[in-house]
Design a protein around this motif. Structure first.
Motif, PDB file in Angstrom:
ATOM      1  N   GLU A 107      53.829 -61.648  19.772  1.00 21.67           N
ATOM      2  CA  GLU A 107      54.373 -62.326  19.492  1.00 21.67           C
ATOM      3  C   GLU A 107      55.316 -61.105  19.388  1.00 21.67           C
ATOM      4  O   GLU A 107      56.431 -61.501  19.753  1.00 21.67           O
ATOM      5  CB  GLU A 107      54.270 -61.688  17.334  1.00 21.67           C
ATOM      6  CG  GLU A 107      53.198 -62.855  17.173  1.00 21.67           C
ATOM      7  CD  GLU A 107      54.037 -64.479  17.051  1.00 21.67           C
ATOM      8  OE1 GLU A 107      55.082 -64.619  16.699  1.00 21.67           O
ATOM      9  OE2 GLU A 107      52.941 -65.142  17.480  1.00 21.67           O
ATOM     10  N   HIS A 115      57.879 -83.994  20.557  1.00 22.06           N
ATOM     11  CA  HIS A 115      57.283 -82.256  21.048  1.00 22.06           C
ATOM     12  C   HIS A 115      58.289 -82.026  22.342  1.00 22.06           C
ATOM     13  O   HIS A 115      58.250 -80.913  22.263  1.00 22.06           O
ATOM     14  CB  HIS A 115      55.771 -82.698  21.903  1.00 22.06           C
ATOM     15  CG  HIS A 115      55.201 -81.871  22.684  1.00 22.06           C
ATOM     16  ND1 HIS A 115      54.850 -80.491  22.055  1.00 22.06           N
ATOM     17  CD2 HIS A 115      55.147 -81.798  23.785  1.00 22.06           C
ATOM     18  CE1 HIS A 115      54.239 -79.660  23.050  1.00 22.06           C
ATOM     19  NE2 HIS A 115      54.193 -80.367  24.138  1.00 22.06           N
ATOM     20  N   ASN A 158      61.611 -80.068  20.699  1.00 21.38           N
ATOM     21  CA  ASN A 158      61.033 -79.044  20.293  1.00 21.38           C
ATOM     22  C   ASN A 158      60.806 -77.415  21.192  1.00 21.38           C
ATOM     23  O   ASN A 158      60.982 -76.750  20.923  1.00 21.38           O
ATOM     24  CB  ASN A 158      59.616 -78.865  19.167  1.00 21.38           C
ATOM     25  CG  ASN A 158      59.950 -80.428  18.131  1.00 21.38           C
ATOM     26  OD1 ASN A 158      61.076 -80.364  17.587  1.00 21.38           O
ATOM     27  ND2 ASN A 158      58.871 -80.638  17.618  1.00 21.38           N
ATOM     28  N   LEU A 170      62.587 -74.057  21.521  1.00 21.74           N
ATOM     29  CA  LEU A 170      61.496 -72.498  21.382  1.00 21.74           C
ATOM     30  C   LEU A 170      61.887 -71.813  22.063  1.00 21.74           C
ATOM     31  O   LEU A 170      62.263 -70.864  21.944  1.00 21.74           O
ATOM     32  CB  LEU A 170      60.350 -73.747  21.615  1.00 21.74           C
ATOM     33  CG  LEU A 170      59.988 -74.089  20.070  1.00 21.74           C
ATOM     34  CD1 LEU A 170      58.201 -74.302  19.799  1.00 21.74           C
ATOM     35  CD2 LEU A 170      60.384 -72.678  18.856  1.00 21.74           C
ATOM     36  N   LYS A 187      53.325 -67.336  18.163  1.00 19.92           N
ATOM     37  CA  LYS A 187      52.914 -68.567  17.173  1.00 19.92           C
ATOM     38  C   LYS A 187      53.875 -70.042  17.446  1.00 19.92           C
ATOM     39  O   LYS A 187      53.236 -71.110  17.288  1.00 19.92           O
ATOM     40  CB  LYS A 187      52.806 -67.903  15.716  1.00 19.92           C
ATOM     41  CG  LYS A 187      51.671 -68.887  15.254  1.00 19.92           C
ATOM     42  CD  LYS A 187      51.470 -68.107  13.912  1.00 19.92           C
ATOM     43  CE  LYS A 187      50.930 -68.614  13.138  1.00 19.92           C
ATOM     44  NZ  LYS A 187      51.317 -70.172  12.199  1.00 19.92           N
ATOM     45  N   ALA A 188      54.328 -70.002  17.722  1.00 20.54           N
ATOM     46  CA  ALA A 188      56.003 -71.600  17.396  1.00 20.54           C
ATOM     47  C   ALA A 188      55.001 -71.993  18.724  1.00 20.54           C
ATOM     48  O   ALA A 188      54.754 -73.068  18.459  1.00 20.54           O
ATOM     49  CB  ALA A 188      57.162 -70.505  17.761  1.00 20.54           C
ATOM     50  N   PHE A 189      54.578 -71.831  19.594  1.00 23.53           N
ATOM     51  CA  PHE A 189      54.488 -72.172  21.023  1.00 23.53           C
ATOM     52  C   PHE A 189      53.256 -72.445  20.872  1.00 23.53           C
ATOM     53  O   PHE A 189      52.803 -74.062  20.931  1.00 23.53           O
ATOM     54  CB  PHE A 189      54.571 -71.823  22.310  1.00 23.53           C
ATOM     55  CG  PHE A 189      56.057 -71.663  22.156  1.00 23.53           C
ATOM     56  CD1 PHE A 189      57.027 -72.044  23.315  1.00 23.53           C
ATOM     57  CD2 PHE A 189      56.686 -69.962  22.382  1.00 23.53           C
ATOM     58  CE1 PHE A 189      58.000 -71.841  22.833  1.00 23.53           C
ATOM     59  CE2 PHE A 189      58.284 -69.450  22.948  1.00 23.53           C
ATOM     60  CZ  PHE A 189      59.156 -70.983  23.059  1.00 23.53           C
ATOM     61  N   ASP A 222      51.761 -73.082  17.838  1.00 24.76           N
ATOM     62  CA  ASP A 222      51.898 -74.184  17.207  1.00 24.76           C
ATOM     63  C   ASP A 222      52.324 -75.711  16.838  1.00 24.76           C
ATOM     64  O   ASP A 222      51.501 -76.792  17.098  1.00 24.76           O
ATOM     65  CB  ASP A 222      52.582 -73.721  15.910  1.00 24.76           C
ATOM     66  CG  ASP A 222      51.210 -72.823  15.130  1.00 24.76           C
ATOM     67  OD1 ASP A 222      50.555 -72.314  15.221  1.00 24.76           O
ATOM     68  OD2 ASP A 222      51.955 -72.018  14.301  1.00 24.76           O
ATOM     69  N   GLU A 223      53.562 -75.801  17.881  1.00 26.90           N
ATOM     70  CA  GLU A 223      53.937 -76.828  18.578  1.00 26.90           C
ATOM     71  C   GLU A 223      53.149 -77.726  19.456  1.00 26.90           C
ATOM     72  O   GLU A 223      52.654 -78.520  19.526  1.00 26.90           O
ATOM     73  CB  GLU A 223      54.603 -76.571  19.242  1.00 26.90           C
ATOM     74  CG  GLU A 223      56.194 -77.629  20.011  1.00 26.90           C
ATOM     75  CD  GLU A 223      56.053 -78.853  19.254  1.00 26.90           C
ATOM     76  OE1 GLU A 223      55.848 -79.492  19.271  1.00 26.90           O
ATOM     77  OE2 GLU A 223      56.607 -78.919  17.643  1.00 26.90           O
TER      78      GLU A 223
END
Length: 697
Positions: free
Chosen positions: A139, A226, A229, A233, A343-345, A347-348
């Motif tokens: 992170e 997707h 997104n 991101l 984490k954002a990647f 999760d997506e």
């Protein structure tokens, strides 16, 4: 990967992990029996205990049956119905069955190995494992570790330079429109050759782009979101417009691609051509440049799996704006490396590929993904420890003997065939004699000492691992065939047949209950692992494997009449499977699943013969009210028990060369001994008149 040339994964792929509860039984309880005389009790107490089978009293989970279902109406439910009703799919899985149970065990055992190493800074596997577990460090770094590569993509100045950048992406494990690998030349199996096959789409199959089915349309909409997104991101401007342009580009690629049915045909996909001829067939895409940058030297001839698709894809590349080509590489890089990014990647990526496509509600815990990463990057280093701890020599010896028994039974089946000519039978026996069974683990381990692993560089570890594996593969060119090599780790719950090597391969982790239990009734073992062994063996004689001779060469070794007779039988099997409708409006594709259906039918047939031969003319005992033949087929049915999420089953019906579990079990309806064992009536749902039963091997 061209499965006919390298490795056909003949069993259902395991997808995830979590402990199974409530499906096993322990057999009769050791309660005191007042009817047993005290002297007899004392004698029994002095007798060494015989190890119990893991499942039930004879190696089968009787508690998981549904005896209210007539076996002739639904044999799968009869054998597994209570288990099916009572077993929930864990939140981090798209499906759950006996493969999952063993995968849970395998990953837990591997975790224990890695946990012992994770604090040792001198341990390469410990450092790899720790680099994944350290989520805070990932992170904190954000996109910085991958940014140099994204910047390089964005710096592409012209389409003329695109093949070179695509080659660099391939080295990093990033997908492009043309995928390649070095493998055996199907028509010269002692030689390695560079092979290419169609690629370039982000969804599982061309149908996801072209079908008008309502669920497919919904998936396309989710995929567009997707893509949007991922661009967002990555802080890229005009995310929605870029996503729309990329989807349109991939749709053009999908239109050019061959179907999965055509792409599994070993004859159609063997197209040897010079690099110059390939360049001519793909105007606007310079394969000469791509191959030169790939690290391969002296390559003037290649194999191309789908030539007309290559021409169509090259036209799509030629027509696409340069910006779209760059965006395709950026998204493939972000999705391909998502698990090593913030984490954002993660999760997506999971929201689309895990939840939308497979229906899985929750991402796996980080430790499970860390185990998968480490065993992928340092497979042989982990495997050596695993087999030393968990694969005893006596299990390997027992499995070796089972394989010999199955091979002998296959030989007897060949002798009895009415549809095969004498000349083809001689050649089939010669092929059978040339088999190399591989049991448990490789005889030789790869040297991974050259792979650099850093404790605080997860993305770098992943990139270096991909590059290391790429170099290992490309460096096979010009060398003798690596006949010791395996396509799976010993921890994998699977098995495969390799046509070019004329081999069948069974990793250590599948040689466990319910597939194989040294303490179980032989009937269950033959119905379980015996049928799996027969399945892999018979792949070499399925509609594609039968095209390869005793040396692994793609050639015609049957007479034209043999081919015609065989095709007549296999088309009947395809028609049978075409009728199955696991989801409303979605049928099994009998031609896509042809090879696996042949292997299931043949494997079970051969395993039954081997089981009967193992009795040496004696009658099998009746155990808990079941005859030997009944237990044999129960052993087969139990290993295929599986619950699916609808999205996962939907995807499998489009992409998976295996039929769903219930339909795999249903192959018993073609076997005469099953009718004798369970006596279905002529009105039973599974009943087939003798003349309609498909008998191939």
């Amino acid at each position: 990967m061209k499965t006919t040339a390298f490795a056909r994964l003949a069993l259902a792929t395991v997808s995830s992990v979590a402990l199974l509860t409530g499906c096993t039984t322990t057999g009769p309880m050791g309660a005191e029996n007042p009817d047993v005389p005290a002297a007899a009790e004392a004698a029994a107490a002095e007798t060494p205990a015989v190890p119990a089978a893991q499942y039930g009293s004879f190696g089968f989970d009787e508690a998981g049956m549904d005896r209210g279902v007539a076996p002739g109406d639904n044999f799968y439910e009869f054998a597994n119905g209570t288990w099916v009703k009572n077993t929930a799919i864990p939140a981090d899985k798209s499906n759950f069955g006996m493969f999952s149970v063993l995968d849970d065990l395998s990953r837990q055992r591997t975790k224990e190995i890695l946990d012992e190493a994770k604090d040792d800074t001198s341990s390469k596997i410990g450092n790899a494992y720790s680099s994944f577990l350290d989520e805070a460090a990932v992170e904190a770094k954000g996109l910085a570790p991958i940014q140099p590569w994204l910047t390089e993509i964005e710096g592409l100045k012209s389409k003329a330079d695109y093949p070179a950048l695509a080659a660099k992406a391939a080295k990093m494990g990033v997908g492009t429109q043309f995928a390649g690998y070095v493998g055996q030349d199907d028509k010269d199996p002692n030689t390695y050759i560079m092979s290419f096959y169609q690629s370039g789409i982000g969804m599982p199959d061309r149908d996801y782009y072209l079908s008008t089915d309502a669920e497919m349309v919904k998936t396309r909409t989710a995929y567009l979101a997707h893509l949007t997104n991922m661009f967002t991101l990555a802080k890229m401007s005009d995310a929605a417009a870029r996503a729309k342009a990329l989807l349109a580009f991939e749709t053009q690629i999908a239109k050019a691609q061959w179907s999965r049915v055509d792409s599994r045909d070993a004859t159609k996909t063997y197209n040897k051509m010079t690099v110059a001829a390939l360049d001519k067939a793909t105007p606007g895409f310079d394969f000469s440049q791509m191959i030169a940058v790939s690290g391969a030297t002296g390559v003037d001839t290649v194999l191309v799996a789908q030539p007309s698709a290559f021409t169509g894809i090259a036209k799509a590349i030629q027509a696409a704006p340069l910006s779209v080509l760059k965006d395709a590489l950026i998204v493939r890089s972000l999705d391909g490396y998502a698990d090593y990014l913030p984490k954002a990647f993660v999760d997506e990526n999971f929201a689309f590929y895990g939840t939308t496509l497979s229906g899985t509600p929750e991402l796996e815990p980080r430790w499970k993904r860390a185990v998968s990463f480490t065993t992928g990057a340092l497979s042989d280093d982990v495997s050596k420890i695993y087999v030393a701890k968990y694969f005893p020599p006596e299990t390997k010896a027992a499995a070796d003997q089972l394989v010999k028994n199955i091979l002998a039974a296959m030989g007897r089946r060949i002798d009895g065939l009415e549809w095969m000519s004498d000349s083809a039978k001689l050649a089939a026996h010669a092929k059978l004699a040339s088999f190399t069974p591989k049991i448990g683990y490789p005889d030789k381990w790869r040297d991974l000492s050259g792979l650099k692993i850093e404790r605080d560089d997860l993305l770098g570890n992943a990139m270096r691992s991909n590059a290391f594996d790429y170099a290992y593969n490309i460096n096979k060119l010009g060398k003798p065939i690596y006949r010791w090599e395996w396509g799976m780790t010993p921890m994998t719950i699977n098995a495969y047949a390799n046509f070019g090597m004329v081999e069948i391969v069974f990793p250590a982790a599948i040689l466990q209950p319910p597939f194989f239990d040294p303490n179980a009734d032989p009937a269950v073992n033959y119905g379980g692992i015996g049928a799996v062994i027969g399945h892999e063996l018979s792949h070499h004689f399925d509609d594609q494997g039968a095209k390869y001779d005793k040396t692994g060469k793609l050639t015609d070794w049957w007479t034209p009449q043999d081919v015609a007779n065989f095709k007549g039988l296999t088309e009947k099997l395809a028609a049978q499977y075409d009728q199955y409708e696991p989801l409303p409006g979605m049928h099994v594709n009998g031609h896509l699943t042809m090879g696996e259906n042949i292997a299931d039918l043949a494997g079970l047939t051969v395993a039954y013969d081997a089981y009967k031969a193992s009795l040496n003319g004696q009658a099998a005992p009746v155990l808990d009210g079941f005859t030997g033949d009944q237990r044999f087929y129960l052993g087969w049915a139990q290993v295929w028990r599986r619950n699916y999420r609808e999205a996962n089953l939907r995807q499998r019906l489009v992409t998976d060369p295996h039929s769903p579990s219930e339909q795999r079990v249903d192959t018993v309806r073609n076997l005469d001994p099953w009718y004798s064992a369970y006596n279905p009536t002529t009105t039973s749902r599974l009943y087939l008149p003798p003349q309609q039963r498909v008998r191939i091997w």
